[in-house]
Design a protein around this motif. Structure first.
Motif, PDB file in Angstrom:
ATOM      1  N   ASP A 199       0.790  -1.187  -0.059  1.00 22.09           N
ATOM      2  CA  ASP A 199      -0.127  -0.089  -0.038  1.00 22.09           C
ATOM      3  C   ASP A 199       0.876   1.352  -0.049  1.00 22.09           C
ATOM      4  N   TYR A 200       1.972   1.147   0.786  1.00 15.96           N
ATOM      5  CA  TYR A 200       2.617   2.638   0.922  1.00 15.96           C
ATOM      6  C   TYR A 200       3.397   2.740  -0.349  1.00 15.96           C
ATOM      7  N   VAL A 201       4.058   1.534  -0.644  1.00 16.21           N
ATOM      8  CA  VAL A 201       4.758   1.768  -2.142  1.00 16.21           C
ATOM      9  C   VAL A 201       3.963   2.206  -3.202  1.00 16.21           C
ATOM     10  N   ARG A 202       2.729   1.705  -3.425  1.00 13.39           N
ATOM     11  CA  ARG A 202       1.734   1.987  -4.443  1.00 13.39           C
ATOM     12  C   ARG A 202       1.303   3.489  -4.346  1.00 13.39           C
ATOM     13  N   ASP A 203       1.096   3.819  -3.076  1.00 16.78           N
ATOM     14  CA  ASP A 203       0.696   5.328  -2.825  1.00 16.78           C
ATOM     15  C   ASP A 203       1.794   6.124  -3.376  1.00 16.78           C
ATOM     16  N   ASP A 204       2.948   6.016  -2.843  1.00 14.06           N
ATOM     17  CA  ASP A 204       3.935   6.929  -3.240  1.00 14.06           C
ATOM     18  C   ASP A 204       4.266   6.941  -4.911  1.00 14.06           C
ATOM     19  N   MET A 205       4.270   5.760  -5.559  1.00 16.06           N
ATOM     20  CA  MET A 205       4.403   5.637  -6.966  1.00 16.06           C
ATOM     21  C   MET A 205       3.229   6.455  -7.785  1.00 16.06           C
TER      22      MET A 205
END
Length: 486
Positions: free
Chosen positions: A108-114
């Motif tokens: 989730d965190y990686v996806r939101d950042d990207m």
């Protein structure tokens, strides 16, 4: 008559040939590759370092050649293993490999950042390739302004579906459900349904059962695909459908949805709105994700570690953990005040200071054991108002047996090393503390649950306070009362 009970050749084509299916299952998984994966099927450090080195060298073609053979789930793993800046460089080098399947697998965190780093049009393009529930997950945690920009890039139908999903609270069936399902009127025959499934190209590709609805779009039954394939064409759906079905309200919490799937052994289930109209479905693949998420969440909450995600931003991780450490500091002061009240007794008998950590440690562990069992029982609906008293008595009995067992061991050891009287004192204190820990381990989570609070959130802090305070008070109080410190 015999022809009516036999599936024709066209109908048999709906099912894959057994030989072809077996051959496909036997085909080796492309992800199992000694050059890129270790024996646990995780990406090797050497491979990740090779990708990182090619990125630092600026060789985009070499990076693409290294990443292109990977499965989408492995590309997602690779992105998560890299630092934020390097991750963005990799995404730029493999743009056409950044498919919706990769995005759906990202943390989730990686996806939101990207997603925040991509233009709205690019995110919208990815969202259009996803199922509605996955598209919602893609943008739900972004800023409102970013959400509006992405929604503006979508076509009207997709935008309406996502906006409708976002109108429901997080972690509810309405937010998580899929709006792609097959529903037909109850007046159809099996033959009508088969023709409809073949001719309508707009149907969703993956479904396990067909929902049968009345003229108000209320679900009245379900038909599994296996039933349809094995039933004569002339039979009415109303005669073969299963009328008894599990309906999920749109506002039902995801944890309750998962429990329903587990309890009734569901593969899929209809989701209905406040007027009992069919608006979506939940499938077992959604539930597997929910169960994993809820299990991990409870463990993290019990430890006070927040979401406990290694990709969580440092600031969020700090804020989530430090507040419980501060709360724990406050509760620890209570135990310290109890010790201070017996300061004179400790000075006269140093053995008390030596043995106090043992009393606190055993009590804390006993409380943690009971609390973990209780929180899990509450989460799985095994502990309800109907059996709270029985569970409380059960844990009291277990705690009493454990307390007596530990008391005998520590009592004899203390009596041999110090004095028999001190052995009796610490044995009695141990029984009191372990029993108190057992009761607290049940009552604290139950009280939080009755107050409509997550029992995993702060239970550990309060249970630790109770066990430490009671352990010190019982041990030091009994020592003073016995005359050991006179």
């Amino acid at each position: 008559m015999a022809e009516d009970t036999r599936l024709d050749e066209e109908e048999l084509m709906l099912a894959p040939a057994p030989e072809e299916e077996a051959e496909e299952d036997a085909r080796p998984d492309d992800r199992i590759d000694d050059e890129r994966h270790d024996e646990e099927n995780t990406l090797k450090a050497e491979y990740v370092n090779a990708v990182r080195s090619e990125l630092e060298a600026g060789d985009a073609d070499a990076v693409y050649a290294l990443v292109e053979p990977l499965h989408p789930a492995d590309i997602a793993d690779l992105l998560e293993l890299l630092d934020r800046d390097v991750r963005h460089e990799l995404a730029g080098a493999i743009t056409d490999l950044m498919s919706s399947e990769v995005v759906a697998e990202l943390n989730d965190y990686v996806r939101d950042d990207m997603m925040e780093a991509l233009p709205a049009s690019a995110v919208a393009s990815i969202a259009e390739q996803l199922e509605t529930d996955d598209a919602v997950q893609l943008i739900e945690d972004l800023d409102r302004s970013d959400q509006r920009a992405i929604l503006a890039e979508l076509d009207a139908e997709d935008r309406h579906a996502i906006e409708q999903a976002l109108s429901y609270p997080e972690e509810t069936a309405g937010r998580l459900m899929s709006r792609d399902f097959v529903a037909v009127p109850e007046h159809m025959t099996v033959g009508d349904l088969i023709d409809f499934l073949r001719e309508d190209s707009g149907l969703t590709d993956d479904f396990f059962e067909i929902f049968v609805v009345d003229h108000m779009h209320h679900p009245v039954g379900t038909c599994q695909l296996s039933w349809i394939l094995r039933t004569p064409r002339t039979i009415a759906l109303a005669d073969v459908m299963k009328r008894d079905q599990t309906l999920i309200p749109v506002m039902l919490d995801q944890e309750e949805v998962a429990l329903m799937f587990q309890k009734y052994g569901l593969i899929s289930a209809a989701v209905v709105d406040e007027n009992d109209r069919l608006v979506g479905q939940m499938t077992v693949d959604d539930i597997v994700h929910i169960i994993s998420e809820e299990a991990g969440e409870d463990v993290m909450l019990l430890s006070g570690a927040g979401e406990g995600d290694i990709n969580e931003p440092l600031r969020d991780a700090y804020k989530a953990r430090v507040r419980w450490l501060i709360a724990n500091l406050g509760t620890a002061l209570i135990a310290s005040l109890i010790i201070a009240a017996f300061g004179a007794a400790i000075e006269r008998l140093v053995a008390l200071a030596v043995l106090m950590p043992i009393v606190a440690s055993i009590g804390g562990n006993a409380g943690t054991q009971t609390m973990a069992v209780t929180v899990r029982a509450i989460a799985t609906n095994q502990l309800t108002r109907a059996n709270t008293g029985r569970i409380l008595m059960r844990e009291f009995t277990v705690a009493a047996l454990n307390g007596v067992t530990i008391a005998v061991l520590i009592g004899f050891a203390t009596g041999a090393l110090f004095t028999p009287t001190l052995g009796v004192v610490i044995a009695a204190a141990m029984v009191i503390n372990v029993v108190t820990a057992g009761l607290a381990g049940v009552l604290v989570p139950v009280i939080f649950d009755r107050l409509k609070q997550d029992p995993a959130v702060a239970s550990s802090v309060f249970v630790t306070m109770i066990t430490d305070s009671m352990g010190f008070f019982a041990f030091l109080g009994l020592a003073v009362a016995s005359g050991l410190t006179s």
